[in-house]
Scaffold this active site. Structure first.
Site, PDB file in Angstrom:
ATOM      1  N   SER A 170       0.959  -1.316   0.197  1.00 15.97           N
ATOM      2  CA  SER A 170       0.517  -0.029  -0.579  1.00 15.97           C
ATOM      3  C   SER A 170       0.893   1.394   0.025  1.00 15.97           C
ATOM      4  CB  SER A 170      -1.170   0.240   1.556  1.00 15.97           C
ATOM      5  OG  SER A 170       0.384  -0.264   2.621  1.00 15.97           O
ATOM      6  N   HIS A 191      -6.108  -3.770  -1.017  1.00 14.41           N
ATOM      7  CA  HIS A 191      -6.261  -2.243  -2.035  1.00 14.41           C
ATOM      8  C   HIS A 191      -6.159  -2.736  -3.106  1.00 14.41           C
ATOM      9  CE1 HIS A 191      -4.475   0.989   0.573  1.00 14.41           C
ATOM     10  NE2 HIS A 191      -4.506  -0.123   2.011  1.00 14.41           N
ATOM     11  N   LYS A 211     -12.911   0.102   2.034  1.00 15.90           N
ATOM     12  CA  LYS A 211     -11.814   0.856   0.561  1.00 15.90           C
ATOM     13  C   LYS A 211     -12.798   0.580  -0.533  1.00 15.90           C
ATOM     14  CE  LYS A 211      -6.681   0.235   2.595  1.00 15.90           C
ATOM     15  NZ  LYS A 211      -7.897  -0.484   4.322  1.00 15.90           N
TER      16      LYS A 211
END
Length: 436
Positions: A223, A251, A282
């Site tokens: 990340s 991610h 996310k």
């Protein structure tokens, strides 16, 4: 003075400390706590040490301040006294404030209440939890899924549940803190290889060949850098040395790969990864909650033994309902992924043309490398003054000497907003001497 033992035992079941006029401060504190008093002697040296450490962080430019937003997450956020362009959220698909997600969230409390007030195996499971697990499993092509309060909890409860001292876990050096902490909790033999160094990974696998089970653990996307794990090569090595592969895909879930199924799909190994952990916080709406996707037997054992699952409240019904709406959107709005990667290419090209030092890659995470922590903080403040919301990242979030501004693209952004952000970056870069 000798304290009454009955009083002490009522307050402190484990141990009772007696205090005399000649006793130590530690003894006096123990007695004070036993009586339920606010300990006026509270560890002033300890507090003074913390004050000094905090002052040192500020002096080094490493102190992390939290900016308060007045309003929802989105391409623009209200910070301070105005709207600014948001380039540092994990809101990859722009769904955190999507009307369909908000509508699903608004309906849920009327039908299902606000919270479960319990853990899953007692009375904290509703049908919507089972439905979400089944939908996530189908979306990821997995046999089963188990929900957690966060992906941090999912990783924290994974390794110690599945592995013991007869096993080995082999971890990438740049893995997320939750993987590192999860591995620390388990008794397995531990090996670490340099980021994406396949030769070193193979050496670790050779060293661990005596273990009962070998598990390779890696982020799907690292990340801080936006690097994508070498999953094809990792899976090849896993098959050669009879190891399992675990990927934290936080991610990537929802947008990486041809249909958004994450880095295993992106790398062409969707059926070769044994365990996937990820988050609902996310791209999948930006709320809270995490999960593990794996074979049915793995998930069943986690339900029986994984401590963060057994001892944490269920995710609220409102989160489950909103997440189901997100999965509907993922299946019917592929243009969001296309928009996201169009923005990624445009913004990366603009930063490179301006002369910034960038980490290479194709992911919507685009780090602007600065090196100096204080410079990163000053640049973030200067960009905010020019209408661009970013954060400077420095040690211990990234290694010393590798401070950066981590920009992140979102499908909610517009080309005009990205152009304005590029102008601000170039102006501030010249003012601070980052650009010549």
């Amino acid at each position: 003075m000798v304290l009454d033992v009955a009083v002490c035992n009522a307050r402190v079941p484990a141990t009772c400390f007696a205090a005399t006029s000649g006793g130590s401060k530690a003894t006096a504190r123990g007695a004070s706590r036993a009586l339920g008093y606010n300990p006026s002697l509270m560890d002033q040296a300890f507090l003074e040490r913390l004050r000094g450490d905090l002052a040192s962080l500020r002096d080094q430019g490493l102190y992390k301040s939290e900016r308060v937003l007045a309003g929802p997450q989105g391409a623009l956020v209200h910070a301070g006294d105005r709207d600014v362009i948001n380039l540092c959220a994990n809101n990859y698909l722009g769904l955190a404030n999507h009307p369909a997600v908000r509508a699903a969230a608004a309906r849920a409390p009327e039908e299902l209440g606000y919270g479960m007030a319990s853990v899953r195996f007692i009375c904290g499971t509703q049908q919507i939890h089972k439905t979400l697990e089944a939908r996530l499993a189908r979306y990821l092509g997995s046999e089963d899924v188990i929900l957690y309060s966060s992906c941090f909890d999912a990783n924290g409860g994974l390794f110690e549940t599945l592995l013991d001292e007869r096993d080995a876990v082999i971890s990438d050096a740049l893995n997320h803190a939750s993987i590192i902490d999860g591995i620390r909790l388990c008794k397995a033999q531990r090996y670490r290889y340099a980021n994406s160094d396949m030769a070193e990974l193979e050496q670790c696998l050779k060293q661990a060949q005596g273990a009962r089970t070998r598990l390779i653990a890696t982020d799907g996307v690292f990340s801080m850098d936006g690097f994508i794990a070498e999953l094809r090569e990792i899976c090849d090595l896993a098959e050669r040395y009879d190891a399992l592969v675990m990927v934290d895909d936080s991610h990537a879930t929802g947008f990486m790969g041809p249909t958004g199924r994450g880095t295993p799909e992106h790398c062409g190994v969707a059926q070769r990864v044994d365990i996937i952990t990820s988050t609902l916080g996310k791209a999948l709406g930006g709320g809270s909650g995490g999960f593990v996707a794996a074979r049915r037997e793995v998930i069943e054992w986690l339900r029986q033994r994984s401590r963060p699952y057994l001892f944490s409240n269920s995710i609220p019904p409102v989160v489950a309902a909103a997440s189901l709406a997100v999965l509907d959107l993922l299946e019917h709005t592929p243009q969001l992924r296309a928009q996201l990667f169009d923005h990624t290419r445009f913004f990366r090209a603009g930063l490179a043309a301006a002369g910034f030092d960038l980490k290479p890659g194709e992911h919507p995470i685009i780090p602007v490398m600065l090196g100096d922590a204080s410079l990163a903080a000053r640049m973030a403040d200067a960009l905010l003054a020019r209408g661009v919301y970013v954060i400077g990242f420095s040690y211990p979030v990234v290694p010393k000497g590798q401070a950066r501004i981590r920009t992140q693209m979102s499908a909610a952004l517009t080309r005009e907003q990205l152009g304005q952000a590029l102008e601000a970056f170039a102006t501030v870069g010249r003012e601070l001497g980052v650009l010549r």
